[in-house]
Design a protein around this motif. Structure first.
Motif, PDB file in Angstrom:
ATOM      1  N   SER A  33       0.787  -1.042   0.040  1.00  0.00           N
ATOM      2  CA  SER A  33      -0.222   0.074  -0.195  1.00  0.00           C
ATOM      3  C   SER A  33       0.656   1.278   0.258  1.00  0.00           C
ATOM      4  O   SER A  33       0.765   2.268   0.392  1.00  0.00           O
ATOM      5  CB  SER A  33      -0.369  -0.088   0.938  1.00  0.00           C
ATOM      6  OG  SER A  33      -0.224  -0.056   2.288  1.00  0.00           O
ATOM      7  N   SER A  55      -4.436   4.524  -1.714  1.00  0.00           N
ATOM      8  CA  SER A  55      -5.602   4.816  -1.224  1.00  0.00           C
ATOM      9  C   SER A  55      -5.454   6.676  -0.858  1.00  0.00           C
ATOM     10  O   SER A  55      -4.237   6.889  -0.871  1.00  0.00           O
ATOM     11  CB  SER A  55      -5.925   4.614   0.460  1.00  0.00           C
ATOM     12  OG  SER A  55      -5.454   4.538   1.364  1.00  0.00           O
ATOM     13  N   THR A  79      -8.113   3.695  -5.219  1.00  0.00           N
ATOM     14  CA  THR A  79      -8.605   3.663  -4.200  1.00  0.00           C
ATOM     15  C   THR A  79      -9.248   4.320  -3.710  1.00  0.00           C
ATOM     16  O   THR A  79     -10.722   4.524  -3.252  1.00  0.00           O
ATOM     17  CB  THR A  79      -8.759   2.256  -2.822  1.00  0.00           C
ATOM     18  OG1 THR A  79      -7.898   2.623  -2.246  1.00  0.00           O
ATOM     19  CG2 THR A  79      -7.684   1.051  -3.604  1.00  0.00           C
ATOM     20  N   GLY A  80      -9.116   5.674  -4.134  1.00  0.00           N
ATOM     21  CA  GLY A  80      -9.062   6.927  -3.553  1.00  0.00           C
ATOM     22  C   GLY A  80      -9.545   8.275  -4.356  1.00  0.00           C
ATOM     23  O   GLY A  80      -9.898   7.712  -5.121  1.00  0.00           O
TER      24      GLY A  80
END
Length: 664
Positions: A33, A55, A79-80
């Motif tokens: 991540s 994110s 994902t953001g």
């Protein structure tokens, strides 16, 4: 030099802004991540088992240096609200690989931003996609799968077979200046949360000129609005685009045009080579196969089609056009057509419209601008140009001074539709039509209806169903080939039969001259032509069939070269005598026995040209003689000697009978 301690290294790293990745080569084979960054000559790799998921608003992979490479065989997800891959410095020679020839499962995905964006003008980039690159665009903010719009350096998008470039509620691909898009996979804009607007196209070049798009045999370019779009930034700017759609390739707009390029004038030039299928469809507006507000060079062996168009009843009629352009060249050996959906009574399907933009203000509001350049349409053998419920070809707009040329070759068809629209309709611009194929205006009874320009129609064969209207006193019609026609001809200054076996069986009203320069013109029936038309015999043969006693009247007769007339037992009437060229001969056959072959209004007994004509005329193989009946000067065959003998014998018998009565 002494290396810094691990504590000092930690402090230096801690001093970096939160969320900013350190530039370095990287390989991810598991799950990560952590945002990544690449500087000069660095490579970032995600293996088939690797997954990078970031994110927030941080870019998943930021590129800050030249000659960098990103290779993904697994997945890269943002994902953001951040982008998947971004350059904001203008790097050169960036290469991005998503998947490979043996890996089509690789995924790059952004939840609410571009999957990849090159944000600076000087950048150069090559994208190779075998997998899927998807912008979910959750907030409907206009996020692309590929955004190279700002790039002015070399930019290439290669989307291989099986590859998917998709954006929800946004344009899928925006190439940069002189960008190249090679597509063998799917490029798609899809409506999910938003509505169809001008930002939901398959490929949108924006105002970037020089873009080239190659859609290969397995390629699909599909827009929720237009398949492909772009155009001039203003009237003073030049804009070019080239689109090559291979056989099997599909370019389509689901609520717009297959190819739509907005512009202002002839400075926008678009080249289209279509061997596949290009379609447009208007669900809430217009939708053309190809709509270019400029000049085109189109070569079509496939299908260019508009499926439907829509407008509210209060907004007037909608036009579903296969092609709508402002001039240039169209060569067709495939199908170009405009259709409308069943039950749609407020739209018509038209094949090709040649006109400029709509005029939205001033005294000419509601009309269209004139052509931006000469227009040349060639319908080759096998080619079909069709309007389902309107004309096949319409020249519209105000007079431009340009010339329209339509060549309809043998084996080609131009087919009109609707109850009132001609198959071909002109405007005030000069129009040249040459046809050896089929022009079918049977649905309206009108094949050709030209405007007030200097027009010419040349027929070298084929068939024409419906009337032929030349548009005015400056138009000419030439027939030079086998042609049988049962329609009406009007508004020509001259109809010239130059060769072939030609038959007119319809009743025509043109008042210009009828000239025979070769071949045979058969008038099947009485008074097929207007009595106001002058007959000029310049060679060839005039033939009357089923014409009755007085088969055809003309305004005048001129003889300029050896000619012949087959009367079929009928005769000709002329209102005057025109020019008679010394040495030219005129032969009549099939004249009724004892009847005149032709007559001229008035007494021409002392007219030198008339006497010269009579001396050069033979009727049924005999010399000609003439007589004035008080209204017409009649020309008939000189009686044969046997006829004279019978006449004299009859006169003698009458004399004998008279003498016998006197004796009694």
């Amino acid at each position: 030099m002494q290396k810094p301690s691990s504590a000092i290294q930690f402090l230096l790293l801690a001093a970096l802004p939160f969320g900013v990745a350190t530039a370095a080569d990287f390989t991810i084979s598991g799950s990560s991540s952590t945002a990544q960054s690449l500087a000069n000559n660095q490579t970032g790799s995600i293996t088939a088992s690797g997954a990078l998921s970031v994110s927030g608003s941080t870019v998943a992979v930021t590129v800050t240096g030249n000659n960098a490479t990103v290779s993904n065989l697994g997945s890269i997800k943002q994902t953001g609200t951040g982008r998947g891959i971004r350059d904001n410095t203008g790097v050169t020679n960036l290469v991005v690989n998503n998947g490979s020839a043996t890996n089509s499962t690789a995924l790059m995905q952004a939840a609410d931003a571009d999957v990849i964006q090159m944000a600076k003008a000087g950048a150069t980039v090559t994208l190779n996609n075998y997998g899927a690159m998807i912008s979910l665009n959750a907030s409907v903010g206009g996020a692309q799968a590929v955004d190279f719009n700002a790039v002015t350096g070399a930019n290439v998008v290669n989307n291989y077979a099986g590859g998917v470039l998709k954006a929800n509620d946004a344009d899928s691909v925006r190439p940069g200046l002189n960008g190249v898009v090679n597509n063998a996979g799917t490029i798609q804009s899809k409506i999910v949360n938003g509505k169809v607007d001008d930002g939901t196209d398959g490929v949108d070049a924006q105002t970037n000129t020089g873009v080239q798009i190659f859609n290969l045999a397995t390629g699909l370019i599909e827009g929720a609005r237009h398949g492909i779009t772009g155009g001039q930034v203003d009237a003073s700017s030049s804009f070019t685009m080239k689109v090559n759609n291979s056989a099997g390739g599909v370019i389509r707009g689901l609520n717009g045009s297959g190819l739509n390029l907005d512009g202002f004038n002839g400075k926008q030039i678009v080249t289209v080579v279509n061997n596949g299928t290009i379609t447009g469809q208007g669900v809430t507006g217009d939708g053309d196969g190809v709509d270019v507000d400029g000049v085109v060079n189109i070569s079509n062996t496939g299908i260019i089609r508009s499926i439907n168009a829509y407008s509210a009843p209060t907004a007037g009629l909608a036009y579903s056009e296969g092609i709508s352009v402002g001039g240039g060249t169209i060569v067709n050996s495939g199908t170009i057509e405009g259709l409308v959906s069943a039950g749609n009574t407020n739209a018509v399907g038209r094949g090709i419209t040649l006109a400029g933009n709509d005029i939205t203000s001033g005294a000419l509001k509601g009309q269209r601008e004139g052509l931006y350049a000469n227009a040349n349409v060639t319908n080759q053998s096998g080619g079909v140009t069709r309007g389902q419920s309107d004309s096949a070809i319409v020249v519209s707009g105000v007079a431009s001074g340009n010339t329209v040329t339509i060549n309809n070759n043998a084996g080609a068809s131009i087919i009109g539709g609707g109850a009132s629209s001609p198959a071909i309709k002109g405007n005030a611009d000069n129009t040249v039509i040459v046809t050896a194929g089929v022009i079918n205006g049977a649905s309206s009874g009108k094949a050709i209806e030209l405007g007030s320009g200097v027009n010419s129609v040349t027929i070298t064969g084929g068939t024409i169903n419906g009337s032929i209207n030349g548009g005015g006193s400056q138009s000419t019609l030439v027939v030079n080939g086998h042609f049988a026609y049962d329609g009406a001809i009007s508004n020509f200054k001259k109809v010239d039969v130059q060769g072939g076996d030609v038959t007119f069986s319809g009743v025509s009203s043109y008042t210009g001259a009828t000239q025979l320069s070769g071949g045979t013109l058969t008038l099947d029936g009485a008074q097929r032509l207007s009595a106001d038309s002058a007959l000029i015999l310049n060679g060839g043969t005039l033939r009357l069939t089923s014409a009755g006693a007085d088969g055809q009247a003309f305004a005048s007769l001129s003889l300029s070269s050896n000619s012949s007339v087959l009367l079929g037992g009928s005769s000709l009437t002329f209102g005057a005598l025109g020019t008679v060229v010394n040495g030219a001969t005129l032969s009549f056959t099939e004249a009724a026995s004892g009847a005149y072959a032709f007559r001229v209004l008035g007494n021409y007994s002392g007219n030198a040209d008339f006497l010269q004509l009579v001396g050069a005329t033979h009727i049924n193989g005999q010399n000609a003689t003439y007589s004035f009946d008080g209204t017409y000067t009649r020309v008939a065959a000189v009686p044969e000697p046997a006829t004279y003998a019978m006449l004299f014998a009859g006169l003698a018998l009458v004399g004998v009978m008279a003498r016998r009565r006197n004796k009694v």
